[in-house]
Design an enzyme around this catalytic site. Structure first.
Site, short mmCIF file in Angstrom:
data_model
loop_
_atom_site.label_atom_id
_atom_site.label_comp_id
_atom_site.label_asym_id
_atom_site.label_seq_id
_atom_site.Cartn_x
_atom_site.Cartn_y
_atom_site.Cartn_z
N GLY A 1 38.19 47.46 38.73
CA GLY A 1 37.76 48.36 39.81
C GLY A 1 36.25 48.47 39.88
O GLY A 1 35.72 49.49 40.32
N LYS A 2 35.57 47.40 39.47
CA LYS A 2 34.09 47.41 39.49
C LYS A 2 33.57 47.57 40.91
O LYS A 2 32.56 48.21 41.13
CB LYS A 2 33.54 46.09 38.92
CG LYS A 2 33.80 45.89 37.45
CD LYS A 2 33.18 44.60 36.96
CE LYS A 2 33.88 43.37 37.46
NZ LYS A 2 35.26 43.17 37.00
N GLY B 1 36.43 38.88 43.07
CA GLY B 1 36.89 39.53 44.30
C GLY B 1 36.61 41.01 44.17
O GLY B 1 37.32 41.71 43.45
N HIS B 2 35.55 41.47 44.80
CA HIS B 2 35.16 42.88 44.67
C HIS B 2 35.54 43.65 45.95
O HIS B 2 35.01 43.38 47.02
CB HIS B 2 33.67 43.00 44.38
CG HIS B 2 33.33 42.50 43.01
ND1 HIS B 2 32.05 42.31 42.56
CD2 HIS B 2 34.12 42.12 41.98
CE1 HIS B 2 32.08 41.86 41.31
NE2 HIS B 2 33.33 41.74 40.95
N GLN C 1 34.23 39.44 36.82
CA GLN C 1 35.22 39.23 35.75
C GLN C 1 35.10 40.33 34.67
O GLN C 1 34.66 41.41 34.98
CB GLN C 1 35.10 37.83 35.13
CG GLN C 1 35.53 36.69 36.06
CD GLN C 1 34.45 36.27 37.02
OE1 GLN C 1 33.32 36.05 36.64
NE2 GLN C 1 34.80 36.13 38.27
N THR D 1 41.36 37.81 44.92
CA THR D 1 40.92 36.47 45.30
C THR D 1 42.10 35.55 45.57
O THR D 1 42.12 34.82 46.55
CB THR D 1 40.03 35.87 44.18
OG1 THR D 1 38.91 36.74 44.02
CG2 THR D 1 39.53 34.49 44.52
N ARG E 1 49.40 40.72 39.14
CA ARG E 1 48.73 40.89 37.83
C ARG E 1 49.73 41.30 36.77
O ARG E 1 50.66 42.05 37.05
CB ARG E 1 47.63 41.95 37.93
CG ARG E 1 46.51 41.54 38.86
CD ARG E 1 45.43 42.63 38.94
NE ARG E 1 44.42 42.26 39.92
CZ ARG E 1 43.86 43.10 40.78
NH1 ARG E 1 44.19 44.37 40.79
NH2 ARG E 1 42.94 42.67 41.63
P1 IMP Z 1 38.18 30.67 36.52
O1 IMP Z 1 37.11 31.69 36.38
O2 IMP Z 1 38.63 30.48 37.96
O3 IMP Z 1 37.87 29.39 35.83
O4 IMP Z 1 39.50 31.24 35.79
C1 IMP Z 1 39.55 31.42 34.38
C2 IMP Z 1 40.34 32.67 34.03
O5 IMP Z 1 39.63 33.82 34.46
C3 IMP Z 1 41.71 32.76 34.71
O6 IMP Z 1 42.61 33.42 33.86
C4 IMP Z 1 41.44 33.62 35.92
O7 IMP Z 1 42.61 34.27 36.39
C5 IMP Z 1 40.45 34.60 35.35
N1 IMP Z 1 39.56 35.17 36.37
C6 IMP Z 1 38.54 34.56 37.00
N2 IMP Z 1 37.93 35.41 37.84
C7 IMP Z 1 38.56 36.58 37.73
C8 IMP Z 1 38.36 37.88 38.32
O8 IMP Z 1 37.45 38.10 39.13
N3 IMP Z 1 39.23 38.84 37.94
C9 IMP Z 1 40.22 38.63 37.02
N4 IMP Z 1 40.44 37.45 36.43
C10 IMP Z 1 39.61 36.44 36.79
#
Ligand code: IMP
Length: 423
Positions: free
Chosen positions: A15-16, A40-41, A222, A298, A303
């Site tokens: 929830g950033k 995805g914010h 992330q 995104t 989840r």
């Molecule tokens: P990547 O960043 O697309 O390479 O994904 C690597 C891991 O990070 C995967 O488990 C994604 O689901 C997770 N991930 C990447 N971006 C996000 C985010 O913004 N929120 C939650 N998980 C993320």
């Protein structure tokens, strides 16, 4: 003057967006330091929900400079899509988004490699398929394309096609797909041209703001457990979303940062693969998903959900040096008569309260829980800490004392005013 960083304390999606959105109202500059279109914010403009992927959330604030830092991997095609969306929403972004010349660029070749890697293995990471990993691989292999390379159009085209042919000859991409990817590269080139005007010496812009005592907000994407150094490797992203990434991803020393705010959900979620000690495969997991609307901003993936993991949270506090915590979505716990917090791990009889002990074989641990009474009433409309149910106060106080960082803000709903400030 204040320089504040907002960092995800768990596996992302804490929830950033809402907190950054709130804090950016006061900011003269908002800077992203890592990641790219994998983020995805969710932010609100009036009642309208907007999901930002690469553009810093400060874009919704008047007169706020938005920096896309050198630590990012920027996808011009996705960025142009995002700008179109901002146009449609009537957001004035022209002249307010600035890209670091040494940020790296995600090309269609990276996205395709990412997609193929996920398809052809039975050890999936569950990436967002946004080309993040392959773009960082090229960066660290010193053969990446940087934002400044977008200016040399002819050479850019050559470089991308060379990378495509290398991917084909090394078996990363099937030769049959070359034609389709070449078409995507043409679109990439057109979009790349259209963002060149955003390139700027963002390093100087940032440090000018620092020396003029302006308010700067550093927006993490992330979360700490997805950090390539400290997370649940290999089920991580390819950057450093923890506070350490700020220094390299912006060229700003941590000694300049006044507040490092850790964002934690009042429970835990994760998308993608990888260990998750408190994951619930039962009715409670389903309840979290339903009431918390736990679907990725995104990718739309549902989840994985579980109880709050205080062992993880303490590890995250240690890594990031959080000066304070924001606890989000506390209202989702309204629906639980009994609430649990993980206070230790048990691996074949070996017990620990320290995550680092089992970080490389976290899938083997069993959570040790402490059970709390639920408050069995809605938190809607509560605006001060003193009016919270006693059970909610006990939950909050326990987390604070376990992780050893103060909780300063609690979020109890998606609305901007559904916030409680603690003194
Ligand atoms: P990547 O960043 O697309 O390479 O994904 C690597 C891991 O990070 C995967 O488990 C994604 O689901 C997770 N991930 C990447 N971006 C996000 C985010 O913004 N929120 C939650 N998980 C993320």
């Amino acid at each position: 003057m204040s320089i504040t960083a907002v960092i995800g304390g768990q596996w992302g999606d804490e929830g950033k967006g809402k907190i950054v959105d709130l804090m950016s109202r006061e900011a003269n500059m908002v800077a992203r330091f890592q990641g790219g279109a994998n983020a995805g914010h969710t932010v609100y403009r009036g009642q309208k929900k907007i999901i930002l992927h690469q553009v810093p959330s400060g874009i919704l604030t008047d007169d706020c400079k938005c920096i896309m830092g050198n630590g990012m991997v920027i996808d011009p095609v996705e960025l142009v899509e995002e700008l179109k969306m901002l146009d449609e929403e009537g957001v004035n972004y022209k002249g307010w988004i600035h890209i670091a010349p040494n940020a790296h660029i995600v090309t269609p070749v990276h996205k395709y490699i990412d997609y193929r890697n996920e398809q052809k293995t039975n050890k999936k990471i569950g990436t967002t398929c946004r080309g993040i990993g392959p773009a960082y691989v090229d960066k660290y292999n010193r053969c990446g394309i940087r934002a400044l390379d977008l200016k040399d159009f002819k050479n850019l085209k050559k470089q991308v096609i060379k990378r495509l042919d290398l991917a084909i000859s090394s078996g990363q991409i099937p030769a049959d797909d070359r034609k389709n990817i070449l078409e995507e590269i043409e679109i990439f080139l057109i979009n790349s041209k259209s963002i060149i005007y955003m390139l700027e010496d963002t390093f100087s812009m940032l440090h000018d703001m620092v020396s003029c005592d302006k308010n700067i907000l550093i927006e993490g994407a992330q979360g700490t457990m997805l950090d390539v150094n400290h997370g649940t490797y290999p089920f991580v992203t390819s950057s450093s979303p923890s506070s350490g990434g700020i220094t390299t991803g912006l060229g700003l020393p941590l000694t300049k940062v006044n507040r490092i705010v850790g964002i934690f959900k009042a429970y835990t979620t994760r998308v993608g693969k990888g260990p998750f000690p408190t994951e619930l495969d039962d009715n409670n997991g389903e309840k979290f998903r339903k009431h918390g609307k736990e679907f990725g901003a995104t990718t739309g993936r549902s989840r994985r959900c579980g109880w709050f993991d205080a062992v993880e949270a303490k590890y995250s506090v240690q890594i990031n040096g959080f000066t304070e915590i924001t606890l989000t979505k506390l209202d989702i716990l309204d629906h639980f008569p009994e609430i649990k917090i993980c206070v230790g791990y048990d691996s074949n009889g070996v017990k620990t309260k320290q995550m680092s002990k089992f970080i490389s074989n976290l899938s083997q641990v069993k959570p040790i829980y402490k059970t709390f009474n639920g408050w069995n009433r809605s938190l809607v409309g509560i605006s001060s800490y003193k009016d919270l149910p006693q059970e909610a106060k006990e939950y909050i106080q326990f987390i604070e004392s376990f992780v050893k960082a103060p909780i300063r803000i609690i979020s109890i709903g998606p609305g901007r005013d559904e916030i409680i400030h603690l003194d």
